[in-house]
Scaffold this motif. Structure first.
Motif, PDB file in Angstrom:
ATOM      1  N   GLN A   1      16.988   8.348   7.081  1.00 55.28           N
ATOM      2  CA  GLN A   1      16.768   7.885   5.710  1.00 55.28           C
ATOM      3  C   GLN A   1      15.296   8.004   5.326  1.00 55.28           C
ATOM      4  OE1 GLN A   1      18.392   3.999   6.345  1.00 55.28           O
ATOM      5  NE2 GLN A   1      20.403   4.525   5.526  1.00 55.28           N
ATOM      6  N   ALA A   2      14.418   7.616   6.226  1.00 53.87           N
ATOM      7  CA  ALA A   2      12.988   7.714   5.946  1.00 53.87           C
ATOM      8  C   ALA A   2      12.556   9.165   5.812  1.00 53.87           C
ATOM      9  CB  ALA A   2      12.195   7.023   7.054  1.00 53.87           C
ATOM     10  N   ARG A   3      13.106  10.035   6.646  1.00 55.58           N
ATOM     11  CA  ARG A   3      12.732  11.449   6.595  1.00 55.58           C
ATOM     12  C   ARG A   3      13.133  12.079   5.265  1.00 55.58           C
ATOM     13  NH1 ARG A   3      14.633  16.229   6.720  1.00 55.58           N
ATOM     14  NH2 ARG A   3      16.782  15.454   6.880  1.00 55.58           N
ATOM     15  N   ARG A   4      14.370  11.813   4.825  1.00 53.18           N
ATOM     16  CA  ARG A   4      14.820  12.371   3.541  1.00 53.18           C
ATOM     17  C   ARG A   4      13.942  11.900   2.398  1.00 53.18           C
ATOM     18  NH1 ARG A   4      20.131  11.014   5.430  1.00 53.18           N
ATOM     19  NH2 ARG A   4      20.151   9.245   3.982  1.00 53.18           N
ATOM     20  N   PHE A   5      13.594  10.636   2.418  1.00 55.59           N
ATOM     21  CA  PHE A   5      12.732  10.088   1.369  1.00 55.59           C
ATOM     22  C   PHE A   5      11.366  10.766   1.401  1.00 55.59           C
ATOM     23  CE2 PHE A   5       9.476   6.847   0.271  1.00 55.59           C
ATOM     24  CZ  PHE A   5       9.752   6.750  -1.088  1.00 55.59           C
ATOM     25  N   LYS A   6      10.759  10.855   2.570  1.00 57.40           N
ATOM     26  CA  LYS A   6       9.430  11.446   2.691  1.00 57.40           C
ATOM     27  C   LYS A   6       9.433  12.931   2.317  1.00 57.40           C
ATOM     28  CE  LYS A   6       7.151   7.829   4.300  1.00 57.40           C
ATOM     29  NZ  LYS A   6       6.140   7.124   3.470  1.00 57.40           N
ATOM     30  N   GLU A   7      10.504  13.637   2.639  1.00 55.31           N
ATOM     31  CA  GLU A   7      10.596  15.051   2.286  1.00 55.31           C
ATOM     32  C   GLU A   7      10.575  15.228   0.772  1.00 55.31           C
ATOM     33  OE1 GLU A   7      10.467  17.689   4.027  1.00 55.31           O
ATOM     34  OE2 GLU A   7      11.009  17.194   6.095  1.00 55.31           O
ATOM     35  N   ARG A   8      11.302  14.383   0.058  1.00 56.54           N
ATOM     36  CA  ARG A   8      11.321  14.487  -1.405  1.00 56.54           C
ATOM     37  C   ARG A   8       9.965  14.110  -1.997  1.00 56.54           C
ATOM     38  NH1 ARG A   8      16.843  13.183  -0.604  1.00 56.54           N
ATOM     39  NH2 ARG A   8      16.455  10.950  -0.470  1.00 56.54           N
ATOM     40  N   VAL A   9       9.316  13.110  -1.417  1.00 59.28           N
ATOM     41  CA  VAL A   9       7.976  12.745  -1.876  1.00 59.28           C
ATOM     42  C   VAL A   9       7.022  13.914  -1.682  1.00 59.28           C
ATOM     43  CG1 VAL A   9       5.985  11.266  -1.447  1.00 59.28           C
ATOM     44  CG2 VAL A   9       8.276  10.273  -1.474  1.00 59.28           C
ATOM     45  N   LEU A  10       7.109  14.573  -0.556  1.00 60.35           N
ATOM     46  CA  LEU A  10       6.229  15.705  -0.256  1.00 60.35           C
ATOM     47  C   LEU A  10       6.417  16.838  -1.254  1.00 60.35           C
ATOM     48  CD1 LEU A  10       4.116  16.511   1.877  1.00 60.35           C
ATOM     49  CD2 LEU A  10       5.966  17.627   3.139  1.00 60.35           C
ATOM     50  N   ILE A  11       7.653  17.131  -1.596  1.00 60.23           N
ATOM     51  CA  ILE A  11       7.925  18.188  -2.577  1.00 60.23           C
ATOM     52  C   ILE A  11       7.349  17.817  -3.940  1.00 60.23           C
ATOM     53  CG2 ILE A  11       9.761  19.333  -3.880  1.00 60.23           C
ATOM     54  CD1 ILE A  11      11.475  19.145  -1.307  1.00 60.23           C
ATOM     55  N   SER A  12       7.570  16.580  -4.366  1.00 64.19           N
ATOM     56  CA  SER A  12       7.055  16.134  -5.666  1.00 64.19           C
ATOM     57  C   SER A  12       5.538  16.150  -5.696  1.00 64.19           C
ATOM     58  CB  SER A  12       7.567  14.724  -5.969  1.00 64.19           C
ATOM     59  OG  SER A  12       8.966  14.696  -6.117  1.00 64.19           O
ATOM     60  N   MET A  13       4.913  15.721  -4.617  1.00 64.61           N
ATOM     61  CA  MET A  13       3.451  15.743  -4.537  1.00 64.61           C
ATOM     62  C   MET A  13       2.911  17.157  -4.679  1.00 64.61           C
ATOM     63  SD  MET A  13       2.317  13.049  -1.547  1.00 64.61           S
ATOM     64  CE  MET A  13       0.629  13.689  -1.598  1.00 64.61           C
ATOM     65  N   GLY A  14       3.572  18.111  -4.029  1.00 67.15           N
ATOM     66  CA  GLY A  14       3.112  19.492  -4.096  1.00 67.15           C
ATOM     67  C   GLY A  14       3.166  20.045  -5.504  1.00 67.15           C
ATOM     68  N   GLU A  15       4.230  19.742  -6.234  1.00 67.67           N
ATOM     69  CA  GLU A  15       4.365  20.223  -7.613  1.00 67.67           C
ATOM     70  C   GLU A  15       3.296  19.611  -8.509  1.00 67.67           C
ATOM     71  OE1 GLU A  15       8.346  19.028  -8.394  1.00 67.67           O
ATOM     72  OE2 GLU A  15       9.258  20.748  -7.367  1.00 67.67           O
TER      73      GLU A  15
END
Length: 224
Positions: free
Chosen positions: A135-149
């Motif tokens: 659960q934490a990994r999925r959340f962090k992955e989406r945060v990382l994508i949004s941060m990059g954009e």
């Protein structure tokens, strides 16, 4: 002679089940949000969420094994929506911006987002404390994508920012939002005390303070 109407094509059973599961998940998130906005994280019980969504308590745990997992999912939705709103504002118009303009845009994008900022302030200390690694990994992955954009748009508006600067800026904005939201979200008793004239230095205007802090941060980066 009128032909017999062709039978309506029905969605595959798996697709219908997926739609039903997503609708149920959304009902639970909406119920959790409403309760959180009316009270606090500590006061929200999973049984209350189930009752508001008109579901059995056990159903809640089929979707979210812990209260923290439920609210982390809610934060995920709110964070993604805020990044999208900020990106839309950053993409408007052409040319470089001043530090003040960008700071004001970021701060104003958070107006009316008290639910999001209140949950964000509890992310590391509460919401990520009782969830699974997946659960934490999925959340962090989406945060990382949004941060990059968002980092790409920040560099377009402020050409002096390096890719590392843009990522650091987003992290620092997170820290500022967390701290200022906690300072601004005070108990009723403290709020009454702060109405006294000599208490003015302790009052926090969230948007104004955040704008000033981001502006100062950007001026420091620009002056390097």
């Amino acid at each position: 002679m009128v032909g017999t109407p062709a039978p309506r094509r029905q969605a595959p059973a798996r697709a219908r089940r997926d739609e039903d599961k997503e609708a149920r998940r959304r009902e639970l998130l909406d119920a959790a949000r409403a309760l959180f906005e009316a009270t606090s994280f500590a006061e929200v019980k999973m049984a209350d969420v189930a009752a508001r969504a008109r579901l059995a308590k056990g159903t809640v745990f089929l979707y979210f094994p812990t209260k923290e997992a439920l609210f982390l999912a809610l934060l995920d939705d709110l964070l993604t929506a805020w990044f999208a709103k900020l990106n839309q504002r950053l993409a408007q118009g052409d040319g470089a911006w001043s530090a003040e303009q960008l700071a004001r845009t970021v701060a104003q994008s958070l107006e009316g987002e008290e639910t999001f900022t209140r949950l964000l302030a509890r992310m590391q200390t509460v919401l990520e404390q009782n969830v699974t690694v997946e659960q934490a990994r999925r959340f962090k992955e989406r945060v990382l994508i949004s941060m990059g954009e968002t980092a790409v748009l920040l560099q377009q508006r402020l050409p002096f920012l390096t890719p590392e600067d843009a990522g650091q800026l987003i992290r620092h904005v997170h820290a500022l939002v967390t701290g200022l939201r906690q300072m601004a979200d005070i108990a009723p008793v403290a709020r009454e005390v702060l109405t006294l004239p000599h208490m003015a230095p302790l009052r926090v205007d969230f948007t104004a303070e955040l704008t000033a802090a981001i502006t100062t941060l950007l001026r420091g980066l620009q002056a390097r």
